[in-house]
Design an enzyme around this catalytic site. Structure first.
Site, mmCIF file in Angstrom:
data_model
loop_
_atom_site.group_PDB
_atom_site.id
_atom_site.type_symbol
_atom_site.label_atom_id
_atom_site.label_comp_id
_atom_site.label_asym_id
_atom_site.label_seq_id
_atom_site.Cartn_x
_atom_site.Cartn_y
_atom_site.Cartn_z
ATOM 1 N N ILE A 277 -0.134 15.131 -0.115
ATOM 2 C CA ILE A 277 1.238 14.613 -0.241
ATOM 3 C C ILE A 277 1.682 14.536 -1.705
ATOM 4 O O ILE A 277 2.875 14.591 -1.995
ATOM 5 C CB ILE A 277 1.370 13.249 0.481
ATOM 6 C CG1 ILE A 277 2.839 12.961 0.814
ATOM 7 C CG2 ILE A 277 0.749 12.118 -0.338
ATOM 8 C CD1 ILE A 277 3.039 11.819 1.798
ATOM 9 N N GLY B 144 -8.011 6.153 -1.179
ATOM 10 C CA GLY B 144 -7.270 6.993 -0.238
ATOM 11 C C GLY B 144 -6.018 7.608 -0.839
ATOM 12 O O GLY B 144 -5.994 8.005 -2.009
ATOM 13 N N VAL B 145 -4.972 7.649 -0.044
ATOM 14 C CA VAL B 145 -3.738 8.296 -0.494
ATOM 15 C C VAL B 145 -3.084 7.495 -1.628
ATOM 16 O O VAL B 145 -2.456 8.065 -2.527
ATOM 17 C CB VAL B 145 -2.790 8.541 0.703
ATOM 18 C CG1 VAL B 145 -2.186 7.275 1.235
ATOM 19 C CG2 VAL B 145 -1.721 9.561 0.338
ATOM 20 N N ASP B 146 -3.260 6.191 -1.610
ATOM 21 C CA ASP B 146 -2.736 5.307 -2.665
ATOM 22 C C ASP B 146 -3.334 5.715 -4.028
ATOM 23 O O ASP B 146 -2.607 5.919 -5.014
ATOM 24 C CB ASP B 146 -3.121 3.862 -2.311
ATOM 25 C CG ASP B 146 -2.401 2.809 -3.136
ATOM 26 O OD1 ASP B 146 -1.482 3.162 -3.890
ATOM 27 O OD2 ASP B 146 -2.776 1.623 -3.010
ATOM 28 N N SER C 111 -2.072 3.682 7.679
ATOM 29 C CA SER C 111 -3.014 2.771 8.377
ATOM 30 C C SER C 111 -4.166 3.469 9.094
ATOM 31 O O SER C 111 -5.048 2.782 9.618
ATOM 32 C CB SER C 111 -2.297 1.864 9.407
ATOM 33 O OG SER C 111 -1.658 0.792 8.763
ATOM 34 N N THR C 112 -4.162 4.815 9.146
ATOM 35 C CA THR C 112 -5.197 5.471 9.964
ATOM 36 C C THR C 112 -6.478 5.785 9.183
ATOM 37 O O THR C 112 -7.408 6.360 9.736
ATOM 38 C CB THR C 112 -4.674 6.784 10.596
ATOM 39 O OG1 THR C 112 -4.433 7.737 9.551
ATOM 40 C CG2 THR C 112 -3.404 6.542 11.389
ATOM 41 N N GLY C 113 -6.518 5.394 7.893
ATOM 42 C CA GLY C 113 -7.732 5.587 7.097
ATOM 43 C C GLY C 113 -8.503 4.276 7.029
ATOM 44 O O GLY C 113 -8.977 3.758 8.047
ATOM 45 N N VAL C 114 -8.565 3.709 5.838
ATOM 46 C CA VAL C 114 -9.305 2.462 5.602
ATOM 47 C C VAL C 114 -8.846 1.337 6.548
ATOM 48 O O VAL C 114 -9.660 0.512 6.970
ATOM 49 C CB VAL C 114 -9.091 2.005 4.139
ATOM 50 C CG1 VAL C 114 -9.771 0.667 3.863
ATOM 51 C CG2 VAL C 114 -9.621 3.041 3.179
ATOM 52 N N TYR C 115 -7.570 1.314 6.893
ATOM 53 C CA TYR C 115 -7.040 0.212 7.711
ATOM 54 C C TYR C 115 -7.348 0.359 9.205
ATOM 55 O O TYR C 115 -7.004 -0.521 9.999
ATOM 56 C CB TYR C 115 -5.544 0.025 7.458
ATOM 57 C CG TYR C 115 -5.222 -0.728 6.166
ATOM 58 C CD1 TYR C 115 -6.223 -1.197 5.324
ATOM 59 C CD2 TYR C 115 -3.897 -0.978 5.802
ATOM 60 C CE1 TYR C 115 -5.933 -1.882 4.151
ATOM 61 C CE2 TYR C 115 -3.605 -1.677 4.617
ATOM 62 C CZ TYR C 115 -4.624 -2.117 3.801
ATOM 63 O OH TYR C 115 -4.325 -2.814 2.647
HETATM 64 N N1 AR6 Z 1 -2.307 13.410 0.953
HETATM 65 C C1 AR6 Z 1 -2.083 13.123 2.256
HETATM 66 N N2 AR6 Z 1 -2.861 12.302 2.975
HETATM 67 C C2 AR6 Z 1 -3.924 11.738 2.356
HETATM 68 C C3 AR6 Z 1 -4.239 11.975 0.994
HETATM 69 C C4 AR6 Z 1 -3.381 12.856 0.286
HETATM 70 N N3 AR6 Z 1 -3.585 13.156 -1.011
HETATM 71 N N4 AR6 Z 1 -5.355 11.260 0.671
HETATM 72 C C5 AR6 Z 1 -5.747 10.613 1.790
HETATM 73 N N5 AR6 Z 1 -4.883 10.893 2.808
HETATM 74 P P1 AR6 Z 1 -5.694 5.546 3.638
HETATM 75 P P2 AR6 Z 1 -4.569 3.183 5.015
HETATM 76 C C6 AR6 Z 1 -4.879 10.417 4.213
HETATM 77 O O1 AR6 Z 1 -7.053 4.965 3.776
HETATM 78 O O2 AR6 Z 1 -5.432 3.398 6.203
HETATM 79 C C7 AR6 Z 1 -5.966 2.175 0.097
HETATM 80 O O3 AR6 Z 1 -7.076 1.771 -0.620
HETATM 81 C C8 AR6 Z 1 -6.176 9.898 4.787
HETATM 82 O O4 AR6 Z 1 -7.014 10.997 5.164
HETATM 83 O O5 AR6 Z 1 -5.304 6.135 2.335
HETATM 84 O O6 AR6 Z 1 -3.123 2.834 5.209
HETATM 85 C C9 AR6 Z 1 -4.773 1.240 -0.091
HETATM 86 O O7 AR6 Z 1 -4.735 0.675 -1.383
HETATM 87 C C10 AR6 Z 1 -5.653 9.137 5.995
HETATM 88 O O8 AR6 Z 1 -5.392 10.035 7.069
HETATM 89 O O9 AR6 Z 1 -4.546 4.441 3.984
HETATM 90 C C11 AR6 Z 1 -5.014 0.200 0.956
HETATM 91 O O10 AR6 Z 1 -5.904 -0.792 0.516
HETATM 92 C C12 AR6 Z 1 -4.314 8.584 5.515
HETATM 93 O O11 AR6 Z 1 -4.035 9.291 4.286
HETATM 94 C C13 AR6 Z 1 -5.653 0.972 2.080
HETATM 95 O O12 AR6 Z 1 -6.270 2.109 1.483
HETATM 96 C C14 AR6 Z 1 -4.269 7.095 5.264
HETATM 97 O O13 AR6 Z 1 -5.521 6.646 4.782
HETATM 98 C C15 AR6 Z 1 -4.620 1.485 3.056
HETATM 99 O O14 AR6 Z 1 -5.268 2.055 4.159
#
Ligand code: AR6
Length: 183
Positions: free
Chosen positions: A17, A38-40, A128-132
């Protein structure tokens, strides 16, 4: 490959993204707005240090107690190709409590804010579908419901769902096909 839904107003792609040249990307942030994994983490790295400064200011001015689940906050994109970043906080999944309204709020509020800022293109990660820990298919159903409900109210807006893996693209399209939503 891009798949389209809802009369081509919704695009589904695999990608990073942080590389999308759209008016706004959504960040799956946490309450602190100070970055994370993650994405953040990827968004903060790609946007450069000014993003953290802008987030700190937002905390001080608008959200002293942190950004609540489902709410949105806007910054510039700085070094990103995207003009804006819309930060939101998805719910942490809990088996005993339905948090779908909070996840829906992330999508609905981001679309509203993007439209208010005159954006014509907006991209979401799978909030929310990653760490959360939100189960992917349940999240996909929430996203489809919001898109079906809200896209007709934002006719100038094209939304991209940017999944990090092909597996997520396939899983989303399978849910969309079952719901009769693929063009
Ligand atoms: N582009 C698109 N999608 C991505 C990318 C990218 N560069 N990197 C990861 N993803 P998550 P959450 C996907 O864990 O579950 C953070 O530490 C990843 O594969 O990033 O909302 C925040 O600070 C997954 O499918 O977000 C919060 O503490 C999706 O993004 C916490 O994680 C979301 O995964 C939020 O957790």
């Amino acid at each position: 490959m891009t798949r389209t839904l809802f009369d081509q107003q919704l695009h589904v792609i695999q990608g990073d993204i942080t590389r999308l040249r759209v008016d706004a990307i959504v960040n799956a942030a946490n309450h602190s707005l100070m970055g994370g994994g993650g994405v953040d983490g990827a968004i903060h790295r790609a946007a450069g240090p000014n993003l953290k400064k802008a987030c700190r200011e937002l905390r001080e001015t608008d959200w002293p107690d942190g950004l609540p689940d489902g709410e949105v906050a806007l910054t510039d994109g700085f070094e990103l190709p995207a003009r804006y970043v819309i930060h939101t906080v998805g719910p942490v999944h809990a088996k005993t409590k339905d948090k779908s309204h909070l996840l829906a709020g992330c999508y609905r509020n981001a679309m509203r804010l993007a439209a208010e800022k005159g954006c014509e293109s907006l991209a979401f990660p799978a909030i929310s579908t990653g760490v959360y820990g939100y189960p992917f298919e349940e999240a996909a159903e929430v996203v489809l419901d919001v898109m079906r409900d809200r896209l007709p109210h934002h006719e100038a807006l094209t939304v991209t769902l940017c999944f990090f893996s092909e597996e997520d693209v396939s899983a989303f399209l399978a849910v969309a096909e079952r719901a009769g939503a693929v063009d």
